[in-house]
Design a protein around this motif. Sequence first.
Motif, PDB file in Angstrom:
ATOM      1  N   PRO A  62       0.809  -1.224   0.000  1.00 24.36           N
ATOM      2  CA  PRO A  62       0.000   0.000   0.000  1.00 24.36           C
ATOM      3  C   PRO A  62       0.839   1.269   0.000  1.00 24.36           C
ATOM      4  CG  PRO A  62      -0.210  -1.147   2.099  1.00 24.36           C
ATOM      5  CD  PRO A  62       0.484  -2.087   1.158  1.00 24.36           C
ATOM      6  N   ILE A  63       2.073   1.196   0.501  1.00 26.28           N
ATOM      7  CA  ILE A  63       2.973   2.346   0.343  1.00 26.28           C
ATOM      8  C   ILE A  63       3.207   2.591  -1.145  1.00 26.28           C
ATOM      9  CG2 ILE A  63       5.344   3.178   0.650  1.00 26.28           C
ATOM     10  CD1 ILE A  63       5.384   1.807   3.371  1.00 26.28           C
ATOM     11  N   ALA A  64       3.533   1.517  -1.875  1.00 28.41           N
ATOM     12  CA  ALA A  64       3.800   1.637  -3.312  1.00 28.41           C
ATOM     13  C   ALA A  64       2.556   2.038  -4.083  1.00 28.41           C
ATOM     14  CB  ALA A  64       4.362   0.324  -3.846  1.00 28.41           C
ATOM     15  N   LEU A  65       1.408   1.510  -3.675  1.00 29.77           N
ATOM     16  CA  LEU A  65       0.141   1.863  -4.320  1.00 29.77           C
ATOM     17  C   LEU A  65      -0.304   3.276  -3.976  1.00 29.77           C
ATOM     18  CD1 LEU A  65      -1.848  -1.455  -3.718  1.00 29.77           C
ATOM     19  CD2 LEU A  65      -1.065  -0.591  -5.939  1.00 29.77           C
ATOM     20  N   GLN A  66       0.359   3.873  -2.999  1.00 30.03           N
ATOM     21  CA  GLN A  66       0.042   5.220  -2.506  1.00 30.03           C
ATOM     22  C   GLN A  66      -1.416   5.299  -2.047  1.00 30.03           C
ATOM     23  OE1 GLN A  66       1.952   8.527  -4.662  1.00 30.03           O
ATOM     24  NE2 GLN A  66       2.965   7.005  -5.959  1.00 30.03           N
ATOM     25  N   LEU A  67      -1.806   4.269  -1.278  1.00 25.93           N
ATOM     26  CA  LEU A  67      -3.136   4.271  -0.687  1.00 25.93           C
ATOM     27  C   LEU A  67      -3.273   5.345   0.386  1.00 25.93           C
ATOM     28  CD1 LEU A  67      -4.060   0.495  -0.324  1.00 25.93           C
ATOM     29  CD2 LEU A  67      -4.529   2.056  -2.214  1.00 25.93           C
ATOM     30  N   ALA A  68      -2.160   5.805   0.893  1.00 24.23           N
ATOM     31  CA  ALA A  68      -2.136   6.916   1.840  1.00 24.23           C
ATOM     32  C   ALA A  68      -0.927   7.779   1.499  1.00 24.23           C
ATOM     33  CB  ALA A  68      -2.045   6.410   3.276  1.00 24.23           C
ATOM     34  N   ASP A  69      -1.024   9.045   1.790  1.00 29.35           N
ATOM     35  CA  ASP A  69       0.028   9.999   1.440  1.00 29.35           C
ATOM     36  C   ASP A  69       1.078  10.013   2.547  1.00 29.35           C
ATOM     37  OD1 ASP A  69       1.338  11.848  -0.055  1.00 29.35           O
ATOM     38  OD2 ASP A  69      -0.063  13.504   0.301  1.00 29.35           O
ATOM     39  N   VAL A  70       2.048   9.108   2.422  1.00 32.48           N
ATOM     40  CA  VAL A  70       3.028   8.926   3.492  1.00 32.48           C
ATOM     41  C   VAL A  70       4.444   8.938   2.931  1.00 32.48           C
ATOM     42  CG1 VAL A  70       1.416   7.577   4.897  1.00 32.48           C
ATOM     43  CG2 VAL A  70       2.977   6.396   3.321  1.00 32.48           C
ATOM     44  N   ILE A  71       5.397   9.064   3.852  1.00 32.73           N
ATOM     45  CA  ILE A  71       6.817   9.027   3.525  1.00 32.73           C
ATOM     46  C   ILE A  71       7.453   7.892   4.320  1.00 32.73           C
ATOM     47  CG2 ILE A  71       8.989  10.299   3.515  1.00 32.73           C
ATOM     48  CD1 ILE A  71       7.304  12.878   3.777  1.00 32.73           C
ATOM     49  N   PRO A  72       8.037   6.888   3.662  1.00 29.31           N
ATOM     50  CA  PRO A  72       8.729   5.834   4.407  1.00 29.31           C
ATOM     51  C   PRO A  72       9.919   6.389   5.181  1.00 29.31           C
ATOM     52  CG  PRO A  72       8.315   5.165   2.140  1.00 29.31           C
ATOM     53  CD  PRO A  72       8.026   6.636   2.212  1.00 29.31           C
ATOM     54  N   ILE A  73      10.138   5.851   6.364  1.00 30.38           N
ATOM     55  CA  ILE A  73      11.268   6.262   7.194  1.00 30.38           C
ATOM     56  C   ILE A  73      12.311   5.152   7.258  1.00 30.38           C
ATOM     57  CG2 ILE A  73      11.993   6.985   9.507  1.00 30.38           C
ATOM     58  CD1 ILE A  73       9.140   8.080   9.911  1.00 30.38           C
ATOM     59  N   ALA A  74      11.960   4.043   7.892  1.00 23.79           N
ATOM     60  CA  ALA A  74      12.906   2.935   8.051  1.00 23.79           C
ATOM     61  C   ALA A  74      12.127   1.658   8.308  1.00 23.79           C
ATOM     62  CB  ALA A  74      13.869   3.205   9.202  1.00 23.79           C
ATOM     63  N   ALA A  75      12.755   0.520   7.979  1.00 24.32           N
ATOM     64  CA  ALA A  75      12.137  -0.785   8.170  1.00 24.32           C
ATOM     65  C   ALA A  75      13.067  -1.674   8.983  1.00 24.32           C
ATOM     66  CB  ALA A  75      11.845  -1.433   6.820  1.00 24.32           C
ATOM     67  N   PRO A  76      12.511  -2.555   9.809  1.00 20.49           N
ATOM     68  CA  PRO A  76      13.344  -3.455  10.600  1.00 20.49           C
ATOM     69  C   PRO A  76      14.006  -4.526   9.743  1.00 20.49           C
ATOM     70  CG  PRO A  76      11.028  -3.960  10.934  1.00 20.49           C
ATOM     71  CD  PRO A  76      11.072  -2.719  10.097  1.00 20.49           C
ATOM     72  N   ILE A  77      15.128  -5.016  10.213  1.00 20.30           N
ATOM     73  CA  ILE A  77      15.860  -6.096   9.556  1.00 20.30           C
ATOM     74  C   ILE A  77      15.651  -7.359  10.376  1.00 20.30           C
ATOM     75  CG2 ILE A  77      18.121  -6.936   8.834  1.00 20.30           C
ATOM     76  CD1 ILE A  77      18.994  -3.965   8.678  1.00 20.30           C
ATOM     77  N   PRO A  78      14.888  -8.332   9.890  1.00 23.15           N
ATOM     78  CA  PRO A  78      14.638  -9.549  10.665  1.00 23.15           C
ATOM     79  C   PRO A  78      15.921 -10.335  10.935  1.00 23.15           C
ATOM     80  CG  PRO A  78      13.062  -9.340   8.867  1.00 23.15           C
ATOM     81  CD  PRO A  78      14.135  -8.330   8.620  1.00 23.15           C
ATOM     82  N   ASP A  79      15.987 -10.921  12.097  1.00 22.50           N
ATOM     83  CA  ASP A  79      17.121 -11.760  12.461  1.00 22.50           C
ATOM     84  C   ASP A  79      16.838 -13.169  11.954  1.00 22.50           C
ATOM     85  OD1 ASP A  79      19.360 -12.864  13.540  1.00 22.50           O
ATOM     86  OD2 ASP A  79      18.772 -12.625  15.638  1.00 22.50           O
ATOM     87  N   ALA A  80      16.973 -13.318  10.633  1.00 22.48           N
ATOM     88  CA  ALA A  80      16.665 -14.589   9.972  1.00 22.48           C
ATOM     89  C   ALA A  80      17.644 -14.791   8.822  1.00 22.48           C
ATOM     90  CB  ALA A  80      15.235 -14.574   9.440  1.00 22.48           C
TER      91      ALA A  80
END
Length: 268
Positions: A62-80
Amino acid sequence: MIANARMYAVTPEAEVAWQEIIARVSAEVGANLEYLAYPAPQPLEPLWRRPDLGCVFMCGYPIALQLADVIPIAAPIPDAPWAAGRAVYRSDLIVRHDAPFETLEDTFSGRVGWTVDHSHSGFNALRHHLLPYRSPERPQVYAQATGNLVTARRILDEVLAGSIDIGPLDGYWNMLIRRWKPELTAGIRTLASTEVAPMPAFVASAGADPGLVAALRAAFAAAKDQSWFPALAEPLLITGFQPMELADYALTLEWDLTAKNAGYPVPA
């Protein structure tokens, strides 16, 4: 401005850890963010569309689809191992532990479920994974598909109940629920997993101060080196955070377009 970690607050204890990370990072940059409790089953879409988002988890599709007018900040890195030090995740295709299926193909005469049509882990990744199994003679690979199950927890519950034979779980959510509620996952197993894609990110509203967004990106990226980080990272099964931009989620749109061009609008 508000903060929220509902997407990965799998238990109250996990939510406390997320809240503490947000508080630590926001303190680093002098941001005054109010943590907003927003428990399920309240829909996420109204939350994502609020104009006062300061640091709220949002799915990448939905970020890519721009379903909401937002700005990405940061994403977690899974310990996997499958994350390989990147802010990526996958969908685990789960079945009951006692189900007779040994391969994904064994499930094709049965019932599949999915969450919502703007979910990457619960819809888009599943559809992409199933695409190569289709043919002109078999345009749909499952005998029955049940959509709009909305949440990962509902997928888990429906598989355990036998209402569906297989369904997609956000692979990182699956890790967390196994860590915090192992009794819920004792009855399921992962039959297959999709390719990885960019992780959901903390986002801010488009009207947020650009300086604040930049500062939060830098603070999240530096969090892994802070003395407080290990004690909070361990229960959340993460190794750090990766700064994210809108362009980082283009892969989700590529998967979407490929499926639609192939005449496969929904996973079925």
